[in-house]
Structure formats: C-alpha cells, structure tokens
Design an enzyme around this catalytic site. Structure first.
Site, short mmCIF file in Angstrom:
data_model
loop_
_atom_site.label_atom_id
_atom_site.label_comp_id
_atom_site.label_asym_id
_atom_site.label_seq_id
_atom_site.Cartn_x
_atom_site.Cartn_y
_atom_site.Cartn_z
N LYS A 52 0.83 -1.20 0.00
CA LYS A 52 0.00 0.00 0.00
C LYS A 52 0.87 1.26 0.00
CE LYS A 52 -3.53 -0.15 2.92
NZ LYS A 52 -4.92 -0.20 2.43
N ARG A 58 -3.33 3.01 8.61
CA ARG A 58 -3.59 1.70 7.99
C ARG A 58 -2.31 0.87 7.95
NH1 ARG A 58 -7.18 4.51 3.91
NH2 ARG A 58 -9.14 3.34 3.95
N GLY A 90 -8.28 -7.43 4.72
CA GLY A 90 -9.11 -7.61 5.91
C GLY A 90 -8.39 -8.12 7.13
N MET A 107 -5.55 -6.90 8.56
CA MET A 107 -4.91 -5.94 9.44
C MET A 107 -5.91 -4.84 9.80
SD MET A 107 -2.02 -7.30 9.77
CE MET A 107 -1.33 -5.94 10.70
N ARG A 155 -3.45 -1.55 -6.19
CA ARG A 155 -2.62 -2.75 -5.99
C ARG A 155 -3.00 -3.74 -7.07
NH1 ARG A 155 -5.68 -4.80 -0.45
NH2 ARG A 155 -7.73 -4.95 -1.39
N HIS A 183 -15.82 -9.04 1.88
CA HIS A 183 -14.80 -9.90 2.49
C HIS A 183 -14.91 -11.33 1.98
CE1 HIS A 183 -13.27 -12.60 5.68
NE2 HIS A 183 -12.29 -11.70 5.72
N GLU A 189 13.36 -43.32 -1.46
CA GLU A 189 12.31 -42.95 -0.52
C GLU A 189 12.68 -43.25 0.92
OE1 GLU A 189 8.75 -45.25 -1.37
OE2 GLU A 189 9.94 -46.86 -2.23
N SER A 193 13.59 -42.15 -8.84
CA SER A 193 12.36 -41.39 -8.67
C SER A 193 12.23 -41.14 -7.18
CB SER A 193 11.18 -42.18 -9.21
OG SER A 193 10.01 -41.43 -9.01
N CYS A 208 8.04 -38.48 -7.61
CA CYS A 208 6.69 -39.00 -7.82
C CYS A 208 5.85 -38.93 -6.55
CB CYS A 208 6.75 -40.41 -8.36
SG CYS A 208 7.53 -41.57 -7.24
N TYR A 237 12.31 -34.38 -14.17
CA TYR A 237 10.86 -34.30 -14.30
C TYR A 237 10.19 -34.38 -12.93
CZ TYR A 237 10.62 -39.34 -13.47
OH TYR A 237 10.73 -40.57 -12.91
#
Lengths: 885, 885
Positions: free
Chosen positions: A26, A96, A105, A107, A349, A465, A756, A775, A842, A862
């Site tokens: 702001k 503010r 909403g 603050m 904003r 809101h 894993e 993987s 994965c 990937y």
C-alpha cells in the site's frame, strides 16, 4: 542513522513502487501514485523496518521514530493547510497497515483519527455539516475502541441499535446530528465503564495508540493464520500508512468506491467496480449496503451507475485507471473517494482474480503488447489453476434452484450446510464436505472458509470480504444472496420461496452463476479455453522440467495425457492387485505353503496384470512409463475382522484358523517400516519376476503387433542398500531378456529405483551404480525423514501447523531444509556416480507449486503428479525456469 | 609383470611376516619363520592377488601363473632332493589355504599330494614302511575326493569302517599295509562309481585341482558365514600354500602337535600344548584321538608328556617357541611335526585366547618389557571383554554335576539341550537359551554354535574345533567330555552315571572347570583381577572419549559406576512410569478428560519420580546425568486385551467402554512414527513440566541438604524441527528456574536433545542454536534412516545378513555409510553452530566396539551404553585413540 518514515503528497514522494519490501504494498503504491501525478491525499509511511525493530526490541520503537513522525506530520499539515489537533481547522488522518503482500481484511485500520470534543467543532466549522462531523466522530470512537483499545465490537454497536430502536428508525443515516453527538458521549462512557480508562482525547495519544495497534495486529491470530495459509514469513513485518482523511460521506456530492481495471472474475477488459454515494470506503468492502455499479456495462440496470451519477468523476477515474494499468502493466484493484466532487485515489494494488480471469488477462495483455510471453506466464500462479481445473456443474443436470446471489468466486461446491466457522472446521476434519453459510463473513471466519467447500453469504457484494477471500483461496463463493434469511439461533436459513434449509442439509453452489441449489448436483469436467491453451503453449516453451503423471489405469493415463502429461512417473501395480478376481489370486498366493503354490497363484495374476500394462502403454504410446513393482506389505491384501476372515476362508476353502494364523503372522507393529517394497522382492523373488514378465510381455506384444515405441522403466521400491537393487536388477534383467528373446523383438527398458528412504539418499552414489533412474518418493521420504506416520499424525500435525511449529504440512509442500536436503543430496550423488541418470519425483509434492520450483532448482529432470495437477506442475515448472533467469 | 608366487625354504624367503595381506597369515609366517632360521619344510605361496584375479576373471587364473608355479616347484625339488611325481623319490606336498585373517577349520586342506600308484612305491622305498605309504595314500584319496572332487566324506569312511568290521578291529591303526592298499583300490573305485570320473593320478592334475579347490572354497557357504560373523570382507581373498610334506606318522619316532607359547585359557606364562605320537596334524585338531600334553606342567599325569617321551625335540621346541614369542612379541599358536626325530615347524600365528588370558598376557608382556602399555591395550580386543564381564557360576550354589569334560572356553552357560546346529539356531531365534551338544563339532556347526549359549562335546581336546571356535566366539565350551554318550537318534545323552538327558532338558556348563550340571545353577558377577585393573588404567590413560552408561535405576547406576562409567548418558524416565502404583496414576492421567485432571494425576507421580532421581543422582554424585523426558506413545501405558481392559476399568472406576474407546482413540498404525517423544511434550506440556520439576527438585534438595555437585542434563526426545525444541526448552527453563528460586540454591543444568530422526541430523545446525548437547539416538535413527522397524524386521533382516545384503545387523553395529553419515553430519553441523556443544551417543551401538571406534573418528565426546558394556566401550575408545595416532 536509519530512515524510518517516508513522505508522499502533491506529486512528491520519498518512496516508490519498487520499495514494496520496505513500505509495504500500500505504502509503495501510494508513493508511486503520488509520483506519477495522481491525486493522492498527502501522508507518510512508517517502514516495515519499524515493525521488525519493534518486535526485535521487545515491542519498543526505535528511538528516533517519534521525532521523525512529528516532522512528517508537520509536512502534511503544511501541504493540507490543516493542523493535527487544531480546533479550528483540524487535520484528520487514517492509520492503515500495509504489508509486503496484500492481506485483505487481516490488518486493522483506524479512520478519522484526530477527532475529539474540540476538533469536532473544527470539522463542523469546515464542513458546515454537524451530522457528518458527529458521524465521523462516532465512527472513529467505534473503530478505535475496538481495534486499538480492544473493546468488543458489539458493545458500541448495541448502543447505536438501541438508539435506532428508540428513535424508531432503521438506518444509521436516519439518526440526527444530535443523536450522533449523544452517541459519542454514550460511547465514551461505555469505553470508560468497560475498560476502566478514558477514551483518549489527545490526538497524538490517539495516533501512537493506532500505530501500536497496527504493529500489534501483525501478530494477532487472524494475521498469523492468514500468513500460514499464504506462506508469508512473520519476518516480513508490516508498514503503517498515515494519510490525510478525505471524505466520501460528506454529502451527496461525495462517494467512495473500489474497482478493478478488468473484470476480476472473467478477465474481460472492462473497467469494473462498485461505489456508494455518501459513504466511507469501509461501507463498500464490509458489504453493509449493497453498492452500485461503477458503469453501465458492469451493472444489471437495477441501480444507477457512477458513469451516470457522476459522469465527470467517472471520466477522470477512467483516465486514471488506464494510466495505472499502463504504469503497473497489470490489472489493478483501486480504491477512491470523491469528496465534494473531487476525486482522490486511496490505493492501487495488483488485483486478485480468478484463475480464469488471471489467464485471460495475462494472455490478452501479451496480445495488447503490455507484457511479454514470459511475463504472461509468470502472471498466472500455479495454485490458481487448481480452481480452473476442478469440475463445474453439469449444465444438463436437473437443478432445484432455491436462491440466487452474486457469482463471487467461480467453481461448483456441494456439501452439508453449517453456520459457523468453527463447526465448518470441525466437520471438515471429520472428512465431511461442508458449505459455510453466513450473513456476512469477517476475518474471524477465515479458518472456516478454508475448511469449507464453498461459502454462501446473505449480504455483501463482489468485493465483500467473503468474495475477496474466497477468490484468493480459489474457493467457490456466492455472496450477497439477499434471497436467503439466515437464522443462527435455529441453525437454518429460509429462502424467499419459503424453503427451509437446516444444518446438515446438502446444498450445491455455483460460484459462476450465483445459483444456490438444494441437494447435490452432478458436475462436469472443466472446459479449457483458448486462452488456457495459448498460455500453456508458452508455459511449455519456457519450462525445462518434464511433467509426468501418477496413473494406474488407462483412463487416468488418458486424462493426464490430455492435460499434457509427458509420460507416467509412477504406475502403482498394487492397485491392480485389488481389483475383482485378482484379489482372490493374490490371497491364494499369500496363503500358499510354498514356492510352487505361490507361483501357481501368480500365474493367474500374470495375464490380468499384463492386460493393464497393455492398456496403459497404448494410452502412453511414445512416452516413458515408470512402473513400480509391488510395494505394500502382504497383510494389506488380507481381511482383518473375524467375519471377513471367516467369509474369505470359505471362499478359499481353507479353515478360518489357518487364515487367522496367516493374518496374525503377517501382522506388523509398524507396517510403514516393515516387510514391504523391495524386501518383498528379495524374500519372494517370484512376485517381482511375474510383474517384470507381465510388463515385458505387454511391451513386446505391442512392439511386435502394433508397431509401438515404448520404453518401460521398471522401478524397484524402498531400496535402502545398493545390494538390494543389484540383486533385484539382476533378476529383472534375467526375466526381461528371456521375454525379449521369446518374442524375438527389440525392446529397450530401464531399471531404476525409488529413493524414498534417508539411507537411499545418503548412499545415492552407491545406488546409482545400479540404477538407471531415480524417482524420489517424497511421501515416504517425508515419513522417514521426520519420523512421522502420515496415518497417525492427525493428533498433532494440525496443531503443529497451526502453531507454526512447522511452516507447512510437510506432506503438502516439501520440507526443503530436511526432506529437500535429502533429495538434493540424492541428486548430487546420483549424478556424480552416473552423469546421465534420469531424476524425477513422484510423491504428491510433484504437483505442489513450491515443491515443483524446488525440484527445478535442484535439477530434477521431471516431476510426476496426479492427472488434474499436471497443468499446475507444468506452469510451476515454467515459473521455476523463468525465475532462474 | 606381477609376481604371484613366493618361495620359502632353507633360511631363504621371498616373503616376510609383514606381507600378511599378500601371502595370508600362514604364508607370511612360514616365510618369516624360514627367514629367522627355523626349520620349515620348503614350499611356496600363491598370493591373495591370485584369488582376487581368479574371481575378477570369471574363475580363471592369471596367464603367467602356471609357469611360475612350475618354476617354484622345481626350486623346492632341488632343495628337498626329491622330485614331484618321481617314482623313486617323490616329493609330496600339502596344499593349504591361508587368508589375511585366521579362519580356523573354515578352509580346505589337502595333504600327501603327489601320491599315485607309482609314487607310492617311491615312498615305500624311501620310508621302508609300506603301511605308512598306503596309509598316506588312502588318506590323500579320502581328503582329495572329499575336498577337491566333492565326494561326500562318509562315502569312503564307510568303506573303511566296513573293512574294520570285517577285520574285527576297532582302530585305523590296526589295519595292515595290505588292508590299506586294498582300501586305495576300493576308494578309487568308489570315486569313479560315485562321480563318474577317475581319481586323478597325474600329480600336476592333482596339484591344480587342489589349488582350484582352495580358491573355490573361499566362496563356500561355511567360509562366507565365518566371514560374516567376523566381519571379514570377501575382497581380501585367500592365499594358497604349497609345502613339502613332512610326516609325523612314519613311526614311533614321529609325532605331531600344536602348542601355545602361553596358556590360552588363563594366560599363564607356561608353554602349553598337545601332541600325538605317530600321527598327522589333522588328528590333533580334529580331536579323534585324545592327545597327550606337551609337558608335565600342562598335563594331569594321566598321559606321558612330550617333555618325557621326546626330551630332545621338546628342548628344541622350547627354544623355538621362545624365539617365536620374542620375535613376534605375542603369544603364538604353533604347529609342528617330528619326522624321524627331526623337528619341523609347520605354522605359527598369533594364538587365540580367552579374554582373561588376553588381559593377563598383555599385562605380563608389558611388565616383561616385551611390549609397551599402548601395545598391551591394543592386544586385548574389546569384544573379548564381553566374555570376561559375564557372570560365572555361584561357587556356593548347589550343583548336581553329572559329567566333567575339558574346560575348553570359560564362562558359564545354561539352556535347553539341543543336538543339532540347525535346531540350535531355530530355537535361539525363538528367544530360547540352548546348549548345543555334539559328539564333536565341525565347521558345518558354526551357525549353531553361534546361536547357542554354550557348547558341550563328547570328544576333542583343548585345541579341537569346538574349543578353538568357542573361545573365538567368547562362548562357554566344555569339550572332550568322555563322560557322556550322545545318541542323536534318540535325541538324548547318557552320562557315565546313567543319567539320561533329553532334548529340551536344562543343563548348565562351567567352561572354566569343565563341569556339566543338571538344571540351572545360579551365577555370580565376575571378579575382575588385578591384571584387568592394570589394563583399564592404561585404557583410561589413552582414550579420549568419555564412557557413560544407560541406566534408569540407582542399582544400574551403581553397577555401571563400578565398571567405570563416567556419568549417565541416557536415563529413560518412562521405565519409572511402569512401576507399581505409578502405572495407575499414569493411566489416570491418560484417561483424564481435561488439563486439570491430567495435572492432578501428574501430581501423584511427581514425588515418586523425584525419588528416583534422588537415588540416581546420589549414585552418580559429581558426574553428569542425562535424563530423557517421556518418550513412548501413551497407548503403551494402557492394556490392550479385553480382559485387561475390563479389569483396569474396575480398578479405575470407569466403564470398560470408556477405557476401550480411549485405547482405540490412541491406537496408532505406526507407533514408531506416531504421537511420542517431544510431540507429547508439545501437546501435553504438563507432562514434561512435571518431569522437569521432579528433576530439578531432586537436584536442588541434594545441593541444599547434601552438599551435592550435580549438573542435570534434561534431554528432549524425538526433535525433528528446532521449533519443537525451542518451545519445550522455554517451558523447561521456566519450570526449572521456578524450582531453583523456590529452593534458593544454585544449580546449573543443561537442556539438549536426542538426535534420532534424519531431519534432526540434517538440520542439526538449526537445532544446535537451542540445544546445549546432542545425544545421538542411533536405535531410532537406524529405524528411520533404513525405514526399518526393529520389531518387524525379523521376517527379512536375518536373511539380509545371511545373504550379505547388509554387511551387519545395523541394530548391532552402526551402519557407517548411512546412519553413521547422518551422525557425522549432525556432529559437523552441530559444532559449526555451537562450538562447545556436547556430543554423545546413547543407542545400543554405544557399547559395540566398531561403532565406538566410529564415534571416536567423527569426534563424539562420549558414548553411553549398558552397564556391562562400559569396560568394552572404554577399551574400544582407547583402541580408537591409539589407532588414531
């Protein structure tokens, strides 16, 4: 010496739009707007460094701050020609918050600060409107008492309601100046009575109280919750903006409004907003009065638009919004006030938007030449796609529409009605789908909104809101549904048509039309627009990482491929073991007394499993398919209750006792850490042999009969030591080569492993000597790295996340410093030992944007995720690549 | 070009004692003995590199080997004046394996190689003793057919037994030359019949067959098992020694024997051994004939000693053993043969000894000036102490002695009688204590001996297989117990007194006296000798790491302190929760509906827990005590069966239903990864508060009333994220400081954590910001790093260890490359963040020598282990320090 305070006003600003981290969004934008010549009421910003210093120093301000604030206040006074606390011509200010990231909403804000029994006279003198002056004064007391002094909001509201009852009026605006003046006294008395201290009359005391409240609110539970939900670090802090008041409520030539430079719901390039005549900004946002549209195009004709009511100001605003959008090169969410026909900009904003709007705006802005392709890609957040990819209502389904409200946040949602946020959360924890129904929502409801499938409010506009927050969450919302009357006491709502809907009844919301329907309405898959395709083309152009999918069936494979999956990263074969008659064969295998018995049972499974692979390979023609060999412990395939065991025993023609014994002998204290994964393959090599045979026979048949191009990737799960893999790889090669020779075709295949277990990551260099690909199974890796059972963590993990002991649920977003460190080490060691090793992930993290970005950073080839998350992962991968450079 | 073959003979040797890795222990010592002028039959050694090359090259020899062997064989022929395969004056050789580490009985040996129908005539000619010649020939065929050709040992043995039956004789020696000649023919026929090929008559074919068998035997299952048990890598390989035969069985002026330069059982400085007249070496070791003592001092007078029978050779041997001990500066285990009154040394090696002997020899050698203090420390292996520290029979207990054998390996053992190795292993796996009873043992029994508590054999001397192996294992053994008659068929043995002991009956062995007792005899703690104390003084002088103990009671604390513990590294408070009436209060706490209820129950536990700490602190006065706050999940304190629940419900005055519900609500799928450790402390802070209060009140009272010096170390378990520790540390400090203030005394205390989750190790730098000490909980760390539940691993872990998929059971010896890597990282990161952090280990690895050495290497400050393992850890720590420098 540090500078803590930054001035803006009359075309001059010490800050700029770049200084977002220091001044908050702001403050930076107020400075920026001032600097580019827009009409902004003068003021100044206390930087986020004050907040940081405040908390670092046991809630004390830096020494120099007071003097710096005073100095800047004098500068504002000079510019505005008013004096703070002056009884003739008083300067009033707003205080503010404004953090680095927008937190709507969350603050606290105080308006009209500087009013007391003396300065109110000055306001009367200047405005010549005692009613306005006392209305401002009583609003100030209400806000300040609540926000700064901590008085419950209802305490003063009740006094005003009483007075309205006494006067026999319904609206606040019907109270007279005297009524309001009397209210001021009543309010101050109530404050004294309730809190035991006077309402402060000294404007400076008021000011410092408000500043303290803003900084204090940074750590209030609502703010903490919001930050948790949005992954905003507490260290960022908030700034405080102190700005001269301008008044939209000083008469019929005054107004206040909020607007978006494009439609935040659809993305259409149309200036879009709402305003209220003779009102303060909070009246629009809070949804207490239903606002009017800003222009004819944005309304439905039932209320006159600003374009019609205040054509000059509207024209000026049109100009300004265009300037702002060109300046910021993004859709803006603006707030303005018109005081005595003079337009002031209070805020701009980047505007929150639906995913659909996000994509359309990005793509259109690129086409308009405002932004580049890369910027367009970065404009759409991967999280937003989730919303877009979820199903919407089947347009052909029968719908019993019982009410209609505003289409505040698109998508469809269905669930049991609940009327309070706590209950929404509690029910959702039990796995129920709920719709949170409120008269209107407030920041106290955030947790319930998060837990609910959808939100329905009786009051509030498109910028209320409920609407703003729901859009941010990507959650379906119907707001301002005046058709319903909510009765919290009775836990029910009644529609205009007299339909009573009680707690627990099921309703369906359509956030795209605003319709509320009774019962559950079927949904259909989302239709992806041309904008989406344009965007995804750019996404694929800029990302480096491939995106695969986790799919166990031909159907899922097809869905994922349609979503752009570039192969299967995880095909779990155990799911195939559960279906229909297979489970019987699987159980026969488990119960077999010896190797021969197991082989006989496996021979029954072989053709079925092969059939699955044929189907999946066909869908994935030309793409890699990683198939994980059997992973879960065998007891998962057996029943556990006495009655099930008895029944199964009959079916298998064995005694219940024998079956019971088997179930007991297979029981494990910690199945997660038990006899599963490759440990099964080591002790029962015949199981993996059958699976490898099925995979390779399917591949060979396709190559032989259908001219296929496929490279099966055989994945050995739960490897902890390289020797496990070495043994199982040798077995697999033996079986695979035998099949290939039998079919007399050429089929390449890879053998690799899941990483894993922590030990696998730690010794990835050794394992890479055997593995052609890794993987990373980050679900299990998270469980072992944290020593945390996903199934059992419900008793404490939500509390951990709530209390910010953990920044995130590590099963949702990858824990970068722990689990992620293991993945990073695994990659590094794996590549060091085998430079061309294929590396992927994965776990479910493969479809979570922050985790995807992490995967890019550490160099994975990937990610693999569930079909519906494939586009999200693609976009996140593109973000990662673009952020790289 | 590589050199593969090393000559020794007539004072000349190409190798030396240093070349153990290349030539194996036997080969290196033969070279060394030759070089220092001892009478060693000439020969040569094929190095271990041949073995490595053999396995690396698909079981093919290096190209140059054949020529090199032939060349060395010629050199031996020249030296011995005989010719290999010569029918007039043939050279006979032995072929023996010899690895880097001694592996008694595990590798195969062939003697008398070179004999055939022609060369046997030459032997007759040279020895003038046809009986000897044919006896050697038939022995050679038996050995060779078995070891090289793979014929079952019984096949030929049966033929010989038949012949003895036919001849009506009992002993082999009663067979005539003709009988033996006939046997040779029968044996060769049997070989042909059974194997379908001729027994080789070409000496070179015999030689290469034997060499191949030695290298092949490196990978036979027995050898693999032995290596596994002794952590010998397969990569070391074995050497092959080919040496001219000398004969101890050529008449009454011949003999063979084995001896130790000091008593291997007691360590006494007394030349100690056994010999047999007119025998080959295998006869002594195999225990078929009961041997005579080497000297009067070593016998009981029942058999004449070598000192008396062959005084000259004995004098020469005395001289040699003294030379050897001085040369090698260690107690030697020697083998010799006397051929026609001429003494030959066949082997010397460092002698295996009991732990008691080991200590005495090391300490006495230091006092004799043979070795230094440091060498003395390194001479005693930490594993051996285990044996020493175990209890022995209570001398005052009533004992029903049913038989007496040789005191082959000291200590006491008690268990159920079993008669075969497989059964011993199976029963031991079920957790039973067993005594393996055999007529005699062979390498096939190794696994059973390992599994048994003790071993009893009917035949065989102090150097029999059973005795040697049992001593190596530190296992109680009574050998050569002629008092018993074993009947494998009936699964029982009968004593001379007619007592029948059946499978499953309990007996007790005293390996120090050789007594066999019926039933279980009580035991007493070991008495530690002056030698032990001398040694441990040196140990403590040279080690760097401290050694603490894991103890939960004052009694254990005292035992450990007596064993030299320097504090408590792990005091598990949950054990205190189970005792007597406490468990009731604990259950009340668990069942309490709210915080107040829990606090009320905890208040009952407080004084009891405080009492425990008072007792432990008193025993540990002046030493640090690490107390771990509650760790296990709460359900561990509740009963699980319906009947127990019902009973408890009555006792607690709640309904069984309520209790059942609680038990169910606390159920966890993976308790190991569940709601335990600091997760309890986070969700139920009152539990840890009570514990901290108890600890600090105990400490304060002692300081106030008893002038105590104590620094409690409060340990928070299962931390995965630094914030957990930060929160719990803050709580603990609040409670502790309140107690200290209340008592008005000064008590220092530390707060630290267990590092027992991979994530904790990975983020140890962050955690060290809060932790004043780390204690690595390697039990849990092993479980999470491997993803391996200790409770559930029984179905596959033994198989893994057996198949060498894992080099060791990782719960016994720390897995250095995985778990150890986490510990190493934890140390490094912890120290980087807090240089003075105290680092220790409290898993069971803390008492396992290889793990202790690892802990030293990575820089831990201390290890902590069970009381009885404290001296082992002290010694291992000293070894680690001495190996360092």
């Amino acid at each position: 010496m540090s500078k803590y305070v930054y001035f803006f006003g009359d075309g001059q600003a010490e800050g700029s739009g770049e200084m977002r981290n220091l001044l908050g969004g702001k403050g930076a934008n107020l400075a920026e707007m001032t600097a580019i010549g827009l009409p902004v009421p003068a003021g100044f910003t206390l930087s986020t460094e004050v907040c940081t210093a405040f908390y670092a120093n046991n809630r004390n301000y830096p020494a120099a701050l007071e003097e710096e604030v005073a100095e800047h206040l004098r500068r504002v006074e000079v510019l505005m020609g008013k004096s703070f606390g002056d009884r003739d011509n008083p300067l009033l200010v707003s205080v503010r918050s404004g953090g680095r990231a927008s937190m709507p909403g969350m603050m606290d804000t105080v308006l009209n600060l500087g009013l007391n029994d003396e300065t109110v006279q000055g306001v009367i003198q200047q405005s010549n409107d005692p009613r306005f002056a006392y209305d401002s004064y009583r609003r100030f007391i209400q806000m300040y008492a609540n926000v700064v002094m901590g008085l419950h909001g209802d305490a003063l509201e009740d006094i005003m309601e009483e007075m309205k009852d006494e006067r026999g009026v319904e609206l606040d605006t019907e109270l007279s100046a005297d009524d309001l003046k009397q209210l001021v006294t009543l309010f101050k008395n109530k404050v004294k009575e309730s809190l035991g201290r006077d309402f402060p009359s000294d404007p400076y005391e008021q000011l410092w109280g408000a500043i303290g409240a803003v900084f204090g609110s940074w750590m209030n539970p609502r703010a903490v919750t919001y930050r948790r939900l949005h992954s905003i670090p507490a260290e960022w802090g908030t700034a405080v903006n102190i700005q001269s008041m301008v008044f939209g409520n000083m008469g019929e030539d005054c107004a206040t409004g909020v607007a978006f430079t494009r439609n935040p719901s659809t993305g259409e390039r149309l200036f879009f907003g709402e305003f209220l005549v003779n009102a303060q900004g909070e009246d629009v946002v809070a949804g207490i009065r239903t606002p009017q549209p800003i222009n004819k195009a944005g309304g439905d004709g039932s209320l006159p638009s600003m374009e019609e009511v205040m054509p000059e100001s509207y024209a000026q605003l049109m100009q300004i919004q265009d300037t702002l959008e060109r300046h910021y090169r993004d859709m803006q969410d603006i707030e303005f006030t018109i005081e005595k026909s003079k337009l002031y900009m209070l805020q701009t904003r980047s505007g929150k938007r639906t995913s659909k709007a996000s994509i359309r705006i990005a793509v259109e802005m690129e086409k308009e030449g405002l932004i580049t392709e890369k910027e367009a890609v970065l404009r759409v957040s991967p999280e937003q796609l989730d919303q877009l990819l979820h199903p919407s209502l089947d347009p052909n389904a029968a719908k019993e529409i019982i009410a209609k409200g505003l289409p505040a946040s698109p998508g469809a949602a269905c669930g049991e009605v609940v009327f309070c946020a706590d209950e929404a959360e509690a029910e959702a924890k039990l796995g129920r789908n709920v719709i949170l129904v409120r008269i209107e929502t407030s920041p106290e409801d955030i947790h319930g909104m998060h837990a609910a499938n959808g939100i329905l409010t009786a009051r509030g506009g498109m910028t209320s809101h409920a609407a703003v927050v729901a859009r941010g969450m990507g959650k379906c919302c119907v707001s301002g549904c005046g058709d319903i009357k909510v009765d919290y006491q009775q836990e029910q709502f009644t529609t205009r048509g007299g339909q009573v809907v009680r707690k627990g009844d099921i309703i369906t919301l359509d956030g795209t039309t605003g319709e509320v329907m009774l019962g559950q309405v079927p949904t259909v898959q989302p239709e992806l627009t041309g904008d989406f395709n344009d965007l995804m083309t750019w996404v694929d152009k800029y990302r480096r990482m491939k995106v695969r999918t986790n799919a166990d069936t031909p159907h899922d494979s097809k869905v994922a491929r349609d979503f752009g999956a570039e192969g299967i990263g995880l095909c779990r074969t155990e799911h195939m073991f559960f279906e229909g008659e297979r489970i019987t064969a699987v159980r026969e295998m488990i119960l077999a007394a010896d190797l021969e018995g197991r082989k006989a049972a496996l021979a029954k499974i072989l053709p079925m499993q092969k059939g699955d692979f044929l189907g999946i390979f066909r869908e994935m023609k030309g793409l890699p398919v990683t198939i994980r060999l059997l992973d879960p412990p065998l007891h998962e395939f057996l029943p556990h209750s006495d009655s099930e065991i008895e029944e199964l025993a009959k079916g298998l023609n064995v005694s219940a006792r024998v079956l019971q014994d088997k179930v007991e002998s297979l029981h494990e204290f910690n199945p997660m850490l038990g006899h599963r994964g490759c440990r099964l393959g080591i002790t029962y090599p015949e199981i993996y042999d059958m699976q490898v045979q099925a995979i390779m026979e399917a591949a060979c048949e396709l190559v032989k009969n259908e001219g296929f191009d496929i490279v099966p990737e055989i994945m050995i799960p739960l490897v902890g030591h390289v020797k496990e893999l070495a043994i199982l790889k040798a077995n697999a090669i033996r079986v695979a080569d035998e099949v290939i020779e039998r079919y007399g075709v050429k089929v390449e295949y890879l053998i690799g492993t899941m990483i894993e277990l922590p030990r696998a990551a730690l010794t990835a260099d050794e394992i890479a000597a055997e593995a052609e690909f890794f993987s990373f199974g980050t679900n299990d890796l998270t469980q072992t790295c944290f020593g945390l059972s996903r199934d059992d963590s419900g008793k404490f993990l939500p509390y951990y996340v709530e209390q910010e002991i953990l920044p995130n649920d590590p099963f949702v977003a990858i824990d970068q410093s722990g689990v992620g460190e293991l993945v990073r080490m695994g990659c590094e060691k794996g590549r060091a030992a085998r430079p061309d090793i294929k590396l992927g992930i994965c776990g479910e993290h493969g479809g979570e944007p922050s985790s995807v970005i992490f995967c890019h950073k550490i160099g994975l080839d990937y990610v693999s995720c569930s079909p519906f998350r494939v586009p999200i992962a693609r976009l996140a991968a593109a973000h990662a690549a673009l952020m790289d450079g």
